[in-house]
Motif scaffolding. Structure first.
Motif, mmCIF file in Angstrom:
data_model
loop_
_atom_site.group_PDB
_atom_site.id
_atom_site.type_symbol
_atom_site.label_atom_id
_atom_site.label_comp_id
_atom_site.label_asym_id
_atom_site.label_seq_id
_atom_site.Cartn_x
_atom_site.Cartn_y
_atom_site.Cartn_z
ATOM 1 N N ARG A 68 11.131 -9.528 20.449
ATOM 2 C CA ARG A 68 12.474 -9.964 20.828
ATOM 3 C C ARG A 68 13.516 -8.879 20.566
ATOM 4 N NH1 ARG A 68 12.095 -16.042 18.268
ATOM 5 N NH2 ARG A 68 10.392 -16.740 19.580
ATOM 6 N N LEU A 69 13.055 -7.637 20.561
ATOM 7 C CA LEU A 69 13.947 -6.480 20.481
ATOM 8 C C LEU A 69 14.109 -5.944 21.898
ATOM 9 C CD1 LEU A 69 12.261 -4.686 17.436
ATOM 10 C CD2 LEU A 69 14.385 -5.992 17.382
ATOM 11 N N ASP A 70 15.327 -5.606 22.299
ATOM 12 C CA ASP A 70 15.498 -5.075 23.652
ATOM 13 C C ASP A 70 14.924 -3.657 23.713
ATOM 14 O OD1 ASP A 70 17.727 -3.024 23.265
ATOM 15 O OD2 ASP A 70 18.709 -4.835 22.512
ATOM 16 N N SER A 71 14.661 -3.191 24.928
ATOM 17 C CA SER A 71 13.993 -1.893 25.086
ATOM 18 C C SER A 71 14.828 -0.740 24.540
ATOM 19 C CB SER A 71 13.617 -1.644 26.547
ATOM 20 O OG SER A 71 14.767 -1.670 27.357
ATOM 21 N N GLY A 72 16.154 -0.862 24.595
ATOM 22 C CA GLY A 72 17.014 0.181 24.038
ATOM 23 C C GLY A 72 16.899 0.287 22.524
ATOM 24 N N THR A 73 16.641 -0.824 21.876
ATOM 25 C CA THR A 73 16.431 -0.850 20.426
ATOM 26 C C THR A 73 14.998 -0.448 20.095
ATOM 27 O OG1 THR A 73 18.069 -2.609 20.176
ATOM 28 C CG2 THR A 73 16.476 -2.362 18.385
ATOM 29 N N LEU A 74 14.069 -0.900 20.906
ATOM 30 C CA LEU A 74 12.651 -0.687 20.636
ATOM 31 C C LEU A 74 12.227 0.771 20.810
ATOM 32 C CD1 LEU A 74 10.071 -2.171 19.858
ATOM 33 C CD2 LEU A 74 9.668 -2.597 22.281
ATOM 34 N N THR A 75 12.765 1.454 21.805
ATOM 35 C CA THR A 75 12.338 2.829 22.090
ATOM 36 C C THR A 75 12.467 3.765 20.888
ATOM 37 O OG1 THR A 75 12.790 2.536 24.443
ATOM 38 C CG2 THR A 75 12.699 4.801 23.637
ATOM 39 N N PRO A 76 13.621 3.828 20.194
ATOM 40 C CA PRO A 76 13.684 4.717 19.029
ATOM 41 C C PRO A 76 12.759 4.281 17.887
ATOM 42 C CG PRO A 76 15.839 3.695 19.445
ATOM 43 C CD PRO A 76 14.917 3.246 20.520
ATOM 44 N N ILE A 77 12.521 2.991 17.764
ATOM 45 C CA ILE A 77 11.592 2.494 16.738
ATOM 46 C C ILE A 77 10.185 3.003 17.038
ATOM 47 C CG2 ILE A 77 10.499 0.416 15.789
ATOM 48 C CD1 ILE A 77 13.218 -1.018 16.322
ATOM 49 N N LEU A 78 9.787 2.915 18.297
ATOM 50 C CA LEU A 78 8.460 3.392 18.696
ATOM 51 C C LEU A 78 8.326 4.894 18.474
ATOM 52 C CD1 LEU A 78 7.957 1.322 21.968
ATOM 53 C CD2 LEU A 78 6.892 0.923 19.733
ATOM 54 N N LYS A 79 9.378 5.644 18.796
ATOM 55 C CA LYS A 79 9.344 7.094 18.573
ATOM 56 C C LYS A 79 9.168 7.412 17.091
ATOM 57 C CE LYS A 79 11.840 8.541 22.663
ATOM 58 N NZ LYS A 79 12.993 9.192 23.236
ATOM 59 N N ARG A 80 9.866 6.665 16.247
ATOM 60 C CA ARG A 80 9.767 6.895 14.806
ATOM 61 C C ARG A 80 8.362 6.552 14.296
ATOM 62 N NH1 ARG A 80 10.552 9.875 10.960
ATOM 63 N NH2 ARG A 80 11.322 9.041 9.016
ATOM 64 N N LEU A 81 7.801 5.464 14.782
ATOM 65 C CA LEU A 81 6.436 5.081 14.385
ATOM 66 C C LEU A 81 5.413 6.107 14.879
ATOM 67 C CD1 LEU A 81 6.574 1.213 14.950
ATOM 68 C CD2 LEU A 81 6.514 2.435 12.751
ATOM 69 N N GLU A 82 5.689 6.718 16.031
ATOM 70 C CA GLU A 82 4.824 7.805 16.521
ATOM 71 C C GLU A 82 4.929 9.018 15.603
ATOM 72 O OE1 GLU A 82 4.071 8.365 21.049
ATOM 73 O OE2 GLU A 82 6.165 7.696 20.817
ATOM 74 N N GLN A 83 6.148 9.354 15.194
ATOM 75 C CA GLN A 83 6.338 10.492 14.285
ATOM 76 C C GLN A 83 5.612 10.268 12.961
ATOM 77 O OE1 GLN A 83 10.605 10.657 14.055
ATOM 78 N NE2 GLN A 83 10.818 11.843 15.951
ATOM 79 N N LYS A 84 5.549 9.023 12.538
ATOM 80 C CA LYS A 84 4.843 8.688 11.296
ATOM 81 C C LYS A 84 3.326 8.611 11.513
ATOM 82 C CE LYS A 84 8.652 6.028 9.340
ATOM 83 N NZ LYS A 84 9.027 4.832 8.589
ATOM 84 N N GLU A 85 2.907 8.808 12.754
ATOM 85 C CA GLU A 85 1.499 8.779 13.158
ATOM 86 C C GLU A 85 0.845 7.416 12.925
ATOM 87 O OE1 GLU A 85 -0.367 12.223 11.402
ATOM 88 O OE2 GLU A 85 0.802 13.582 12.668
#
Length: 156
Positions: A68-85
């Motif tokens: 229930r997070l909009d894509s504009g909010t979700l995208t930076p979260i996903l990028k951060r989780l990718e950076q954390k591997e």
């Protein structure tokens, strides 16, 4: 729908459902902070990880719906989780235009470290199980009602 009869002044802060829910949500997120700190996760990152632990290899659109997070909010979260591997993007097997969010081995292993978080938070809340179920049910019903109204076609 009319206001409750005991609401003498509808603009009194103490009469606002939104304020009670907002305050409770902020307190809940603050309570999660020390529990998530050892995992190096923020609360929104935790929501994404919960969704991926439930169903791995999903499209961003599905994560938007689940968290229930909009894509504009979700995208930076996903990028951060990718950076954390913890997660990685993979092209869909049936549709290469679609990207799937997949847990890495580290992300899958983190689940075991997170298993006691719901119980630890439950202990902090000190609520009866039936109270908590009723609260969750009421919050879900409020969410459904508001979303249904938002999705209705606008009439002018």
């Amino acid at each position: 729908m009319s206001l409750p009869t005991d609401a003498v002044d509808p603009l009194l802060l103490q009469n606002q459902l939104c304020h009670s829910l907002y305050s409770a949500t902020n307190a809940l997120v603050r309570a999660y902070r020390p529990l998530l700190e050892p995992l190096d996760l923020t609360y929104p990152q935790y929501l994404v990880m919960l969704a991926l632990w439930e169903a791995d290899g999903v499209a961003i659109k599905q994560l938007v719906s689940k968290t229930r997070l909009d894509s504009g909010t979700l995208t930076p979260i996903l990028k951060r989780l990718e950076q954390k591997e913890l997660i990685e993007r993979r092209k869909g097997e049936t549709d290469e235009r679609q990207w799937l969010m997949c847990l890495t081995a580290v992300g899958r292993d983190l689940r075991q470290q997170a298993e006691d978080i719901p119980h630890r938070l439950w202990c902090m809340a000190d609520m009866e199980l039936e109270q908590a179920r009723a609260l969750k049910s009421a919050a879900e019903e409020l969410y459904r009602q508001i979303r249904a109204r938002e999705e209705q076609p606008k009439t002018t």
